[in-house]
Design an enzyme around this catalytic site. Structure first.
Site, PDB file in Angstrom:
ATOM      1  N   GLU A   7     -52.058  55.505 -85.406  1.00 47.52           N
ATOM      2  CA  GLU A   7     -53.324  54.929 -85.886  1.00 47.52           C
ATOM      3  C   GLU A   7     -53.468  53.471 -85.446  1.00 47.52           C
ATOM      4  OE1 GLU A   7     -52.336  56.312 -89.848  1.00 47.52           O
ATOM      5  OE2 GLU A   7     -54.247  57.356 -89.957  1.00 47.52           O
ATOM      6  N   GLU A  35     -48.113  63.168 -91.046  1.00 49.30           N
ATOM      7  CA  GLU A  35     -48.201  62.910 -92.491  1.00 49.30           C
ATOM      8  C   GLU A  35     -48.204  64.186 -93.315  1.00 49.30           C
ATOM      9  OE1 GLU A  35     -50.084  61.473 -90.173  1.00 49.30           O
ATOM     10  OE2 GLU A  35     -50.374  59.331 -90.600  1.00 49.30           O
ATOM     11  N   ALA A  92     -46.321  54.449 -91.131  1.00 46.85           N
ATOM     12  CA  ALA A  92     -46.235  53.549 -92.283  1.00 46.85           C
ATOM     13  C   ALA A  92     -44.853  53.720 -92.904  1.00 46.85           C
ATOM     14  CB  ALA A  92     -47.326  53.890 -93.284  1.00 46.85           C
ATOM     15  N   GLY A 141     -49.064  56.150 -88.963  1.00 53.97           N
ATOM     16  CA  GLY A 141     -49.689  54.827 -88.883  1.00 53.97           C
ATOM     17  C   GLY A 141     -49.460  54.156 -87.541  1.00 53.97           C
TER      18      GLY A 141
HETATM   19  N1  CAA Z   1     -40.766  54.873 -92.699  1.00 54.43           N
HETATM   20  C1  CAA Z   1     -39.574  54.361 -93.093  1.00 54.43           C
HETATM   21  N2  CAA Z   1     -38.445  54.511 -92.388  1.00 54.43           N
HETATM   22  C2  CAA Z   1     -38.513  55.229 -91.243  1.00 54.43           C
HETATM   23  C3  CAA Z   1     -39.705  55.788 -90.786  1.00 54.43           C
HETATM   24  C4  CAA Z   1     -40.885  55.584 -91.567  1.00 54.43           C
HETATM   25  N3  CAA Z   1     -42.089  56.044 -91.180  1.00 54.43           N
HETATM   26  N4  CAA Z   1     -39.456  56.455 -89.638  1.00 54.43           N
HETATM   27  C5  CAA Z   1     -38.139  56.296 -89.389  1.00 54.43           C
HETATM   28  N5  CAA Z   1     -37.580  55.553 -90.350  1.00 54.43           N
HETATM   29  C6  CAA Z   1     -36.165  55.157 -90.467  1.00 54.43           C
HETATM   30  C7  CAA Z   1     -35.300  56.315 -90.895  1.00 54.43           C
HETATM   31  O1  CAA Z   1     -35.330  56.486 -92.290  1.00 54.43           O
HETATM   32  C8  CAA Z   1     -33.937  55.871 -90.376  1.00 54.43           C
HETATM   33  O2  CAA Z   1     -33.419  54.913 -91.277  1.00 54.43           O
HETATM   34  P1  CAA Z   1     -31.872  55.034 -91.773  1.00 54.43           P
HETATM   35  O3  CAA Z   1     -31.069  54.806 -90.517  1.00 54.43           O
HETATM   36  O4  CAA Z   1     -31.741  53.927 -92.779  1.00 54.43           O
HETATM   37  O5  CAA Z   1     -31.704  56.400 -92.310  1.00 54.43           O
HETATM   38  C9  CAA Z   1     -34.288  55.136 -89.080  1.00 54.43           C
HETATM   39  O6  CAA Z   1     -35.677  54.795 -89.188  1.00 54.43           O
HETATM   40  C10 CAA Z   1     -34.119  56.007 -87.848  1.00 54.43           C
HETATM   41  O7  CAA Z   1     -34.842  57.221 -88.032  1.00 54.43           O
HETATM   42  P2  CAA Z   1     -34.187  58.684 -87.876  1.00 54.43           P
HETATM   43  O8  CAA Z   1     -32.715  58.629 -88.190  1.00 54.43           O
HETATM   44  O9  CAA Z   1     -35.009  59.635 -88.657  1.00 54.43           O
HETATM   45  O10 CAA Z   1     -34.356  58.897 -86.303  1.00 54.43           O
HETATM   46  P3  CAA Z   1     -34.527  60.287 -85.533  1.00 54.43           P
HETATM   47  O11 CAA Z   1     -34.465  59.961 -84.091  1.00 54.43           O
HETATM   48  O12 CAA Z   1     -33.606  61.309 -86.067  1.00 54.43           O
HETATM   49  O13 CAA Z   1     -36.030  60.795 -85.896  1.00 54.43           O
HETATM   50  C11 CAA Z   1     -38.413  60.489 -86.188  1.00 54.43           C
HETATM   51  C12 CAA Z   1     -37.119  60.022 -85.465  1.00 54.43           C
HETATM   52  C13 CAA Z   1     -38.767  61.914 -85.760  1.00 54.43           C
HETATM   53  C14 CAA Z   1     -39.518  59.532 -85.784  1.00 54.43           C
HETATM   54  C15 CAA Z   1     -38.173  60.448 -87.709  1.00 54.43           C
HETATM   55  O14 CAA Z   1     -37.636  59.179 -88.064  1.00 54.43           O
HETATM   56  C16 CAA Z   1     -39.419  60.658 -88.527  1.00 54.43           C
HETATM   57  O15 CAA Z   1     -39.868  61.764 -88.677  1.00 54.43           O
HETATM   58  N6  CAA Z   1     -40.013  59.557 -89.075  1.00 54.43           N
HETATM   59  C17 CAA Z   1     -41.151  59.637 -89.945  1.00 54.43           C
HETATM   60  C18 CAA Z   1     -42.428  59.905 -89.175  1.00 54.43           C
HETATM   61  C19 CAA Z   1     -43.593  60.033 -90.149  1.00 54.43           C
HETATM   62  O16 CAA Z   1     -43.633  60.910 -90.964  1.00 54.43           O
HETATM   63  N7  CAA Z   1     -44.571  59.108 -90.019  1.00 54.43           N
HETATM   64  C20 CAA Z   1     -45.726  59.090 -90.880  1.00 54.43           C
HETATM   65  C21 CAA Z   1     -45.520  58.124 -92.025  1.00 54.43           C
HETATM   66  S1  CAA Z   1     -46.803  58.139 -93.238  1.00 54.43           S
HETATM   67  C22 CAA Z   1     -48.098  57.282 -92.546  1.00 54.43           C
HETATM   68  O17 CAA Z   1     -47.998  56.747 -91.456  1.00 54.43           O
HETATM   69  C23 CAA Z   1     -49.352  57.193 -93.384  1.00 54.43           C
HETATM   70  C24 CAA Z   1     -50.547  56.574 -92.728  1.00 54.43           C
HETATM   71  O18 CAA Z   1     -51.422  57.255 -92.237  1.00 54.43           O
HETATM   72  C25 CAA Z   1     -50.715  55.117 -92.687  1.00 54.43           C
END
Ligand code: CAA
Length: 259
Positions: free
Chosen positions: A113, A133, A67, A110
């Site tokens: 999911e 998460e 998400a 998400g």
């Molecule tokens: N939401 C918003 N933006 C996101 C995102 C997310 N879930 N995941 C990645 N992005 C964005 C980053 O902020 C980045 O944007 P900028 O270039 O503007 O900084 C871009 O996508 C590229 O990401 P990274 O630079 O972080 O890429 P990476 O290769 O270094 O890392 C990753 C990749 C490990 C997937 C890392 O992006 C990450 O950890 N993302 C978040 C994963 C996460 O925590 N997901 C759970 C979200 S909460 C949820 O889903 C709740 C639910 O149950 C519904």
């Protein structure tokens, strides 16, 4: 509806429709609008008799990294309650036609999911699955604690949800989370291959069978068996059932019309 965050191909192949998540710079983070667009596209495909199977995919780097954290960051619990984003997910879950998730790269939070809300998952060998998460001091909210546990069992689900660790496509396959793992260049082709097999079957029987398998997730055995039996009998109301059995007897391929 004009789609901003997804690309849609209702006739990707004969009887197969495709939804491609299209926020590549954000690793296909699932914002509210994107989820509404998926819901809308699925409803359109459900109403389109030409479509018999649906594929949801992302790109090679990410199916979806969860998400949209930036959209949720400043929200209060009451904001989240009012937005009630998971109502959209409930509608996605009600899609009558089979949905295959074709996954490459990150399939997290998400994103995982969403893939689990689909009926089958075909993955590239680069896919990474996880529910990270917990690292944001939240927990899965779109079925991660329920569908993951049902798919892989308590031990692995607990570890993934409580530590946020990712698992590889091979691990996900061994654990029963996904259907197939193939080299990255083949994951979409493999999903199409599976969709084609499904699209050859009677759409009526496919719909009743999908409904019956899903029923097993939220019913006891007796109730599920009763539901299955009614759907089994219902198949005999279709022309397709006559065609399927006639074709068998006449030693030819059936031609199902969905009637
Ligand atoms: N939401 C918003 N933006 C996101 C995102 C997310 N879930 N995941 C990645 N992005 C964005 C980053 O902020 C980045 O944007 P900028 O270039 O503007 O900084 C871009 O996508 C590229 O990401 P990274 O630079 O972080 O890429 P990476 O290769 O270094 O890392 C990753 C990749 C490990 C997937 C890392 O992006 C990450 O950890 N993302 C978040 C994963 C996460 O925590 N997901 C759970 C979200 S909460 C949820 O889903 C709740 C639910 O149950 C519904």
């Amino acid at each position: 509806m004009n789609y901003e965050f997804i690309l849609v191909e209702p006739a990707y192949h004969t009887h197969i429709a495709l939804i491609r998540l299209n926020r590549p710079k954000e690793l296909n983070a699932l914002n509210l609008q994107l989820m509404l667009e998926i819901k809308h596209a699925l409803a359109e495909f459900d109403a389109n008799d030409e479509v018999r199977c649906i594929i949801i995919t992302g790109n090679e780097r990410a199916f979806a990294a969860g998400a949209d954290i930036k959209q949720m960051e400043s929200k209060t619990a009451i904001d989240m309650l009012k937005i009630d984003q998971f109502e959209t997910w409930d509608q996605i879950r009600k899609t009558k036609k089979p949905i295959i998730a074709a996954v490459s790269g990150f399939c997290l939070g998400g994103g995982c999911e969403l893939a689990m809300t689909c009926d089958m998952i075909v993955a590239s060998d680069t896919a990474k699955f996880g529910q990270p998460e917990i690292k944001l001091a939240i927990m899965p909210g779109a079925g991660g604690t329920q569908r993951l546990t049902k798919a892989v069992g308590k031990a692995l689900a607990m570890e993934m949800v409580l530590t946020g660790k990712f698992i590889s496509a091979d691990e996900a396959h061994s654990a029963g989370l996904i259907n197939r793992v193939v080299p990255q260049e083949l994951y979409l082709d493999e999903a199409v291959k599976l969709a084609k097999e499904i699209a050859l079957q009677s759409p009526v029987a496919i719909r009743l069978a999908k409904e019956s398998v899903l029923k097993s997730f939220d019913s006891g055995l007796q109730e599920g068996l009763f539901f299955e039996r009614k759907n089994f009998y219902m198949c005999f109301a279709s022309d397709d059932q006559k065609e399927g059995m006639n074709a068998f007897v006449e030693k030819r391929k059936p031609d199902f019309k969905g009637k």
